[in-house]
Design a protein around this motif. Structure first.
Motif, PDB file in Angstrom:
ATOM      1  N   ILE A 140       0.850  -1.206   0.000  1.00 18.97           N
ATOM      2  CA  ILE A 140       0.000   0.000   0.000  1.00 18.97           C
ATOM      3  C   ILE A 140       0.882   1.251   0.000  1.00 18.97           C
ATOM      4  O   ILE A 140       0.581   2.232  -0.676  1.00 18.97           O
ATOM      5  N   MET A 193       3.191   1.066  -3.577  1.00 19.86           N
ATOM      6  CA  MET A 193       2.344   1.074  -4.789  1.00 19.86           C
ATOM      7  C   MET A 193       3.156   0.879  -6.068  1.00 19.86           C
ATOM      8  O   MET A 193       3.062   1.702  -7.007  1.00 19.86           O
ATOM      9  N   ASN A 194       3.928  -0.158  -6.113  1.00 18.36           N
ATOM     10  CA  ASN A 194       4.745  -0.485  -7.314  1.00 18.36           C
ATOM     11  C   ASN A 194       5.656   0.665  -7.738  1.00 18.36           C
ATOM     12  O   ASN A 194       5.863   0.884  -8.934  1.00 18.36           O
ATOM     13  N   TYR A 220       4.971   3.826  -7.340  1.00 27.42           N
ATOM     14  CA  TYR A 220       4.184   5.065  -7.572  1.00 27.42           C
ATOM     15  C   TYR A 220       3.738   5.718  -6.260  1.00 27.42           C
ATOM     16  O   TYR A 220       3.074   6.743  -6.277  1.00 27.42           O
ATOM     17  N   TYR A 238       4.249   9.498  -5.599  1.00 27.85           N
ATOM     18  CA  TYR A 238       3.347  10.369  -6.370  1.00 27.85           C
ATOM     19  C   TYR A 238       1.926  10.335  -5.787  1.00 27.85           C
ATOM     20  O   TYR A 238       1.297  11.379  -5.586  1.00 27.85           O
ATOM     21  N   VAL A 239       1.433   9.111  -5.536  1.00 32.81           N
ATOM     22  CA  VAL A 239       0.051   8.973  -5.056  1.00 32.81           C
ATOM     23  C   VAL A 239      -0.109   9.612  -3.673  1.00 32.81           C
ATOM     24  O   VAL A 239      -1.015  10.432  -3.455  1.00 32.81           O
ATOM     25  N   TRP A 240       0.800   9.275  -2.751  1.00 30.91           N
ATOM     26  CA  TRP A 240       0.677   9.800  -1.387  1.00 30.91           C
ATOM     27  C   TRP A 240       0.881  11.317  -1.337  1.00 30.91           C
ATOM     28  O   TRP A 240       0.221  11.997  -0.555  1.00 30.91           O
ATOM     29  N   SER A 241       1.790  11.839  -2.175  1.00 29.35           N
ATOM     30  CA  SER A 241       1.977  13.297  -2.148  1.00 29.35           C
ATOM     31  C   SER A 241       0.746  14.014  -2.707  1.00 29.35           C
ATOM     32  O   SER A 241       0.378  15.084  -2.199  1.00 29.35           O
ATOM     33  N   ALA A 242       0.086  13.434  -3.718  1.00 27.43           N
ATOM     34  CA  ALA A 242      -1.136  14.053  -4.272  1.00 27.43           C
ATOM     35  C   ALA A 242      -2.250  14.067  -3.226  1.00 27.43           C
ATOM     36  O   ALA A 242      -2.932  15.090  -3.034  1.00 27.43           O
ATOM     37  N   PHE A 243      -2.434  12.936  -2.534  1.00 25.05           N
ATOM     38  CA  PHE A 243      -3.477  12.858  -1.501  1.00 25.05           C
ATOM     39  C   PHE A 243      -3.131  13.764  -0.306  1.00 25.05           C
ATOM     40  O   PHE A 243      -4.016  14.411   0.249  1.00 25.05           O
ATOM     41  N   PHE A 277      -1.272  16.510  -0.318  1.00 25.53           N
ATOM     42  CA  PHE A 277      -1.465  17.909  -0.710  1.00 25.53           C
ATOM     43  C   PHE A 277      -2.950  18.285  -0.623  1.00 25.53           C
ATOM     44  O   PHE A 277      -3.302  19.354  -0.116  1.00 25.53           O
TER      45      PHE A 277
END
Lengths: 235, 77
Positions: free
Chosen positions: B5, B8-9, B11, B14-19, B21
């Protein structure tokens, strides 16, 4: 009918509603985050980076939606001469602005692993940046101009002019060849997104809409109390 | 499972920083709006308290003023 838009009538609702909206927002957001980050599947092409869609797309939708409402209300100010419309527009703008910034930033974060770049001057991204600029000019105008009549006129004109950009944002991916992908969710034509991804997207959109409603209610109360403070001075 | 989790392969960043933010922006906007509301409510209570009895009676005739005072006393959010 316009009597329903009187501040006294609206304050009855806006003063009591925030706590219920906040409670509902926390529940819907929690479900949405679990769905978006854990339960929804990864994309066969974009892998896990597709999860950024669950914050990027609702933010873009809501910032566009709020600007459209502000533009419509601004036009109504000239038609119905109801100043409360300007109070509603002013209270809607902060959350719309923040959502446009979230859409731009999360779009840049998504762009890096997908396109190999944080930013490209393509039609969708540039028109979205212009929308954020219109929001900032709109909000700044409320701070700069002190004459009430003048500020209502100026902000209304900004919102009406800015509305020209809304269909450009929406249809930019169809009108021009862009790096940004075409929309996968359509109301009138077939949606190309799988339900396992569409459901978390819908839940996150509902959560974001509730958040903008919460901010609107709090901001509207603040503006109304500001007016009442001035009223007490005049007593 | 937890590592999967988080990473994320590859990613995850990117995913955690977007969420993150997004959630930080929500928190900041909520706090800012709440502080502005509290400031105006405090100002209202202060001004109301400094009015003369006659003026308080006149102010209380306006339903909305009573609502604001009531809201200030019961304010939870």
């Amino acid at each position: 009918m316009l009597k329903s838009f009187e501040p006294n009538q609206i304050f009855l609702i806006t003063s009591r509603a925030p706590k219920y909206v906040l409670f509902l927002f926390i529940i819907v957001l929690s479900i949405g985050l679990i769905e978006a980050l854990i339960l929804s599947p990864e994309d066969y092409k974009q892998s896990h980076s597709v999860r950024i869609m669950y914050v990027h797309v609702p933010s873009a939708w809501i910032s566009l939606g709020i600007f459209s409402i502000i533009s419509f209300l601004s036009l109504s100010i000239f038609v119905f001469k109801n100043k409360n419309f300007s109070l509603i527009s002013k209270s809607l703008a902060p959350s719309g602005f923040v959502f446009s910034i979230i859409a731009l930033v999360t779009g840049a974060i998504w762009g890096k692993p997908t396109w190999g770049t944080w930013w490209a001057w393509d039609a969708r991204i540039t028109s979205m940046l212009i929308l954020a600029l219109f929001y900032s000019i709109y909000l700044l105008s409320w701070r700069i101009f002190e004459n009430k009549e003048q500020v209502i006129k100026i902000t209304s004109i900004i919102a009406i002019l800015g509305f020209i950009n809304v269909p450009i944002v929406k249809f930019s991916v169809d009108w021009w060849s862009t790096l940004h992908q075409a929309s996968s969710v359509n109301i009138l034509s077939k949606t190309s997104i799988h339900p396992t991804m569409l459901i978390p997207l819908a839940i996150m959109t509902a959560a974001f809409a509730l958040f903008s409603l919460l901010i609107f209610l709090m901001k509207y109360n603040t503006e109304l109390i500001k007016i009442k403070n001035k009223g007490l001075d005049r007593l | 499972m937890i590592n999967e989790i988080i990473s994320m392969n590859g990613y995850g960043l990117y995913v955690w920083s977007a969420f993150s933010f997004t959630l930080i922006s929500f928190g900041s906007l909520f706090l800012l709006t709440k502080l502005q509301l509290l400031k105006e409510q405090k100002k209202f209570v202060y001004k109301f308290g400094s009015l003369s009895t006659k003026k308080i009676r006149a102010a209380k005739k306006q339903y909305i003023n009573k609502e604001i005072l009531l809201g200030t006393l019961n304010s939870k959010i």
